[in-house]
Design a protein around this motif. Sequence first.
Motif, PDB file in Angstrom:
ATOM      1  N   PRO A   1       0.835  -1.212   0.000  1.00 22.35           N
ATOM      2  CA  PRO A   1       0.000   0.000   0.000  1.00 22.35           C
ATOM      3  C   PRO A   1       0.862   1.251   0.000  1.00 22.35           C
ATOM      4  CG  PRO A   1      -0.733  -1.566   1.674  1.00 22.35           C
ATOM      5  CD  PRO A   1       0.588  -2.059   1.176  1.00 22.35           C
ATOM      6  N   GLY A   2       0.299   2.332  -0.498  1.00 21.90           N
ATOM      7  CA  GLY A   2       1.016   3.599  -0.489  1.00 21.90           C
ATOM      8  C   GLY A   2       1.269   4.076   0.930  1.00 21.90           C
ATOM      9  N   MET A   3       2.395   4.749   1.125  1.00 22.13           N
ATOM     10  CA  MET A   3       2.749   5.282   2.438  1.00 22.13           C
ATOM     11  C   MET A   3       2.216   6.707   2.588  1.00 22.13           C
ATOM     12  SD  MET A   3       6.676   3.878   2.759  1.00 22.13           S
ATOM     13  CE  MET A   3       7.178   4.565   1.168  1.00 22.13           C
ATOM     14  N   VAL A   4       2.123   7.158   3.838  1.00 20.85           N
ATOM     15  CA  VAL A   4       1.686   8.519   4.139  1.00 20.85           C
ATOM     16  C   VAL A   4       2.731   9.181   5.028  1.00 20.85           C
ATOM     17  CG1 VAL A   4      -0.066   9.962   5.235  1.00 20.85           C
ATOM     18  CG2 VAL A   4      -0.759   7.924   3.958  1.00 20.85           C
ATOM     19  N   SER A   5       3.212  10.342   4.615  1.00 18.23           N
ATOM     20  CA  SER A   5       4.113  11.128   5.453  1.00 18.23           C
ATOM     21  C   SER A   5       3.262  12.052   6.318  1.00 18.23           C
ATOM     22  CB  SER A   5       5.078  11.961   4.602  1.00 18.23           C
ATOM     23  OG  SER A   5       5.836  12.823   5.430  1.00 18.23           O
TER      24      SER A   5
ATOM     25  N   VAL B   1       1.446  16.453 -10.692  1.00 22.66           N
ATOM     26  CA  VAL B   1       1.115  15.147 -10.123  1.00 22.66           C
ATOM     27  C   VAL B   1       1.801  15.011  -8.772  1.00 22.66           C
ATOM     28  CG1 VAL B   1       0.794  14.048 -12.353  1.00 22.66           C
ATOM     29  CG2 VAL B   1       3.052  14.013 -11.283  1.00 22.66           C
ATOM     30  N   GLY B   2       1.170  14.259  -7.898  1.00 24.08           N
ATOM     31  CA  GLY B   2       1.744  14.042  -6.578  1.00 24.08           C
ATOM     32  C   GLY B   2       0.771  13.284  -5.709  1.00 24.08           C
ATOM     33  N   PRO B   3       1.167  12.995  -4.485  1.00 27.90           N
ATOM     34  CA  PRO B   3       0.261  12.317  -3.554  1.00 27.90           C
ATOM     35  C   PRO B   3      -0.819  13.269  -3.058  1.00 27.90           C
ATOM     36  CG  PRO B   3       2.302  12.902  -2.459  1.00 27.90           C
ATOM     37  CD  PRO B   3       2.481  13.272  -3.901  1.00 27.90           C
ATOM     38  N   ARG B   4      -1.876  12.721  -2.506  1.00 27.91           N
ATOM     39  CA  ARG B   4      -2.890  13.567  -1.873  1.00 27.91           C
ATOM     40  C   ARG B   4      -2.220  14.378  -0.767  1.00 27.91           C
ATOM     41  NH1 ARG B   4      -5.034   8.546  -2.306  1.00 27.91           N
ATOM     42  NH2 ARG B   4      -4.544   8.112  -0.113  1.00 27.91           N
ATOM     43  N   ILE B   5      -2.601  15.632  -0.640  1.00 25.74           N
ATOM     44  CA  ILE B   5      -1.983  16.493   0.370  1.00 25.74           C
ATOM     45  C   ILE B   5      -3.060  17.124   1.238  1.00 25.74           C
ATOM     46  CG2 ILE B   5      -1.887  18.449  -1.238  1.00 25.74           C
ATOM     47  CD1 ILE B   5       0.629  19.402   0.272  1.00 25.74           C
ATOM     48  N   LEU B   6      -2.822  17.111   2.540  1.00 25.73           N
ATOM     49  CA  LEU B   6      -3.656  17.838   3.488  1.00 25.73           C
ATOM     50  C   LEU B   6      -2.913  19.131   3.784  1.00 25.73           C
ATOM     51  CD1 LEU B   6      -6.346  17.268   4.984  1.00 25.73           C
ATOM     52  CD2 LEU B   6      -4.981  16.545   6.948  1.00 25.73           C
ATOM     53  N   PRO B   7      -3.334  20.255   3.198  1.00 28.41           N
ATOM     54  CA  PRO B   7      -2.542  21.491   3.267  1.00 28.41           C
ATOM     55  C   PRO B   7      -2.551  22.131   4.651  1.00 28.41           C
ATOM     56  CG  PRO B   7      -4.587  21.866   2.077  1.00 28.41           C
ATOM     57  CD  PRO B   7      -4.523  20.400   2.342  1.00 28.41           C
ATOM     58  N   CYS B   8      -1.401  22.670   5.017  1.00 25.10           N
ATOM     59  CA  CYS B   8      -1.228  23.287   6.329  1.00 25.10           C
ATOM     60  C   CYS B   8      -1.129  24.805   6.201  1.00 25.10           C
ATOM     61  CB  CYS B   8       0.037  22.735   6.993  1.00 25.10           C
ATOM     62  SG  CYS B   8       0.283  23.259   8.706  1.00 25.10           S
ATOM     63  N   SER B   9      -1.391  25.469   7.302  1.00 27.17           N
ATOM     64  CA  SER B   9      -1.320  26.926   7.369  1.00 27.17           C
ATOM     65  C   SER B   9       0.120  27.386   7.571  1.00 27.17           C
ATOM     66  CB  SER B   9      -2.160  27.410   8.555  1.00 27.17           C
ATOM     67  OG  SER B   9      -1.557  26.984   9.779  1.00 27.17           O
ATOM     68  N   HIS B  10       0.296  28.714   7.651  1.00 31.21           N
ATOM     69  CA  HIS B  10       1.536  29.250   8.199  1.00 31.21           C
ATOM     70  C   HIS B  10       1.655  28.770   9.649  1.00 31.21           C
ATOM     71  CE1 HIS B  10       0.994  32.135   4.870  1.00 31.21           C
ATOM     72  NE2 HIS B  10       2.279  32.401   4.982  1.00 31.21           N
ATOM     73  N   GLY B  11       2.839  28.827  10.196  1.00 38.48           N
ATOM     74  CA  GLY B  11       3.006  28.527  11.609  1.00 38.48           C
ATOM     75  C   GLY B  11       2.665  29.751  12.436  1.00 38.48           C
ATOM     76  N   LEU B  12       1.619  29.665  13.245  1.00 35.57           N
ATOM     77  CA  LEU B  12       1.177  30.816  14.039  1.00 35.57           C
ATOM     78  C   LEU B  12       1.933  30.863  15.359  1.00 35.57           C
ATOM     79  CD1 LEU B  12      -2.695  30.701  13.502  1.00 35.57           C
ATOM     80  CD2 LEU B  12      -0.942  31.799  12.113  1.00 35.57           C
ATOM     81  N   ASP B  13       2.368  32.049  15.726  1.00 36.81           N
ATOM     82  CA  ASP B  13       3.148  32.216  16.946  1.00 36.81           C
ATOM     83  C   ASP B  13       2.862  33.591  17.529  1.00 36.81           C
ATOM     84  OD1 ASP B  13       4.923  31.693  18.962  1.00 36.81           O
ATOM     85  OD2 ASP B  13       6.606  31.217  17.651  1.00 36.81           O
ATOM     86  N   THR B  14       3.383  33.829  18.731  1.00 38.63           N
ATOM     87  CA  THR B  14       3.275  35.148  19.350  1.00 38.63           C
ATOM     88  C   THR B  14       4.606  35.873  19.210  1.00 38.63           C
ATOM     89  OG1 THR B  14       3.999  34.377  21.527  1.00 38.63           O
ATOM     90  CG2 THR B  14       1.647  34.228  21.039  1.00 38.63           C
ATOM     91  N   PRO B  15       4.600  37.202  19.212  1.00 35.21           N
ATOM     92  CA  PRO B  15       5.857  37.948  19.045  1.00 35.21           C
ATOM     93  C   PRO B  15       6.856  37.735  20.174  1.00 35.21           C
ATOM     94  CG  PRO B  15       3.959  39.349  18.610  1.00 35.21           C
ATOM     95  CD  PRO B  15       3.433  38.085  19.210  1.00 35.21           C
ATOM     96  N   GLY B  16       6.388  37.293  21.335  1.00 35.67           N
ATOM     97  CA  GLY B  16       7.304  37.128  22.459  1.00 35.67           C
ATOM     98  C   GLY B  16       7.730  35.705  22.699  1.00 35.67           C
ATOM     99  N   HIS B  17       7.505  34.838  21.726  1.00 34.37           N
ATOM    100  CA  HIS B  17       7.751  33.416  21.916  1.00 34.37           C
ATOM    101  C   HIS B  17       8.773  32.920  20.905  1.00 34.37           C
ATOM    102  CE1 HIS B  17       6.097  29.070  22.144  1.00 34.37           C
ATOM    103  NE2 HIS B  17       6.849  29.314  23.187  1.00 34.37           N
TER     104      HIS B  17
ATOM    105  N   LEU C   1       5.637  10.852  -4.676  1.00 34.70           N
ATOM    106  CA  LEU C   1       4.738   9.881  -5.302  1.00 34.70           C
ATOM    107  C   LEU C   1       5.518   8.740  -5.940  1.00 34.70           C
ATOM    108  CD1 LEU C   1       1.806   9.168  -6.100  1.00 34.70           C
ATOM    109  CD2 LEU C   1       2.179  10.478  -8.200  1.00 34.70           C
ATOM    110  N   MET C   2       6.605   9.074  -6.623  1.00 32.31           N
ATOM    111  CA  MET C   2       7.394   8.055  -7.313  1.00 32.31           C
ATOM    112  C   MET C   2       8.139   7.132  -6.349  1.00 32.31           C
ATOM    113  SD  MET C   2       6.810   8.401 -10.544  1.00 32.31           S
ATOM    114  CE  MET C   2       5.129   8.788 -10.018  1.00 32.31           C
ATOM    115  N   THR C   3       8.268   7.535  -5.086  1.00 30.38           N
ATOM    116  CA  THR C   3       8.939   6.684  -4.102  1.00 30.38           C
ATOM    117  C   THR C   3       7.948   6.005  -3.159  1.00 30.38           C
ATOM    118  OG1 THR C   3       9.351   8.675  -2.758  1.00 30.38           O
ATOM    119  CG2 THR C   3      11.143   7.890  -4.145  1.00 30.38           C
ATOM    120  N   GLY C   4       6.665   6.027  -3.528  1.00 31.35           N
ATOM    121  CA  GLY C   4       5.708   5.209  -2.803  1.00 31.35           C
ATOM    122  C   GLY C   4       4.779   5.926  -1.851  1.00 31.35           C
ATOM    123  N   TYR C   5       4.844   7.255  -1.798  1.00 30.45           N
ATOM    124  CA  TYR C   5       3.943   7.996  -0.913  1.00 30.45           C
ATOM    125  C   TYR C   5       2.691   8.408  -1.686  1.00 30.45           C
ATOM    126  CZ  TYR C   5       7.613   8.246   2.585  1.00 30.45           C
ATOM    127  OH  TYR C   5       8.553   7.912   3.522  1.00 30.45           O
ATOM    128  N   THR C   6       1.541   7.987  -1.191  1.00 29.90           N
ATOM    129  CA  THR C   6       0.283   8.364  -1.837  1.00 29.90           C
ATOM    130  C   THR C   6      -0.477   9.408  -1.027  1.00 29.90           C
ATOM    131  OG1 THR C   6      -0.795   6.469  -0.784  1.00 29.90           O
ATOM    132  CG2 THR C   6       0.042   6.163  -3.023  1.00 29.90           C
TER     133      THR C   6
END
Length: 221
Positions: free
Chosen positions: A56-60, A131-147, A101-106
């Motif tokens: 089966p295809g792998m998922v990262s 072409v590529g595997p299915r992707i669950l898209p992520c946001s920017h990384g949210l942070d606070t200015p003092g962190h 995708l070509m290395t087995g990630y779907t």
Amino acid sequence: MDRITLSNAEIFDGERALPGRSAVHIAGDKIVGVGPVPAGFEADETIDCSGMTVMPGMVSCHYHASMNFLKVSTFFDQPTGTERPPGVLMLSAANALKAALMTGYTGVIGAGSSDYIDPQLKMAMNEGIIVGPRILPCSHGLDTPGHSLNDPANMYWWKDMQKVGSFMFCSGPDEFQKAIRQEVRRGAEIIKIFATTGHGAEEPRNIKGFTTRELEAIVEA
């Protein structure tokens, strides 16, 4: 409908390796049989998989499609997502997805990108542009200015950057909710926050990042 038989393969079904060598029979985008040829099935093409494994295809589960120019030696020298112009990062990300995708990630689960690259990659795949595997898209990384003072975007505080590279900085519940709604509107399906320092970096214990109310607002958004 294309009908394909993968013959003489070592088969791993995701839980165990099947004994001996066998065949996988495919009709269109469905596996219709493993082992003996199903009744009425006649392959248009047979691929000899001797010495190969069918599985089966792998998922990262943590995937940065566009962070292909990062170097450990310069990781803290500039904010991630600013290593190249957005167009170059996008093209690099498209190549990375094809390689995955070509290395087995779907499937890949986005872990943050700049310039809304993750949602655009999904759009481009849905429209057949790349072409590529299915992707669950992520946001920017949210942070606070003092962190996360080890992050370059916060280290250079005098530049007063609200959004840079793969980072977006907010203060207070209202700003976080507004930012999250914008990220979702632009295609993010996962919201990433930097609640603690990562990548093995230490942070002074007297540094407070998110307030309880900010975290509650993030969940509510």
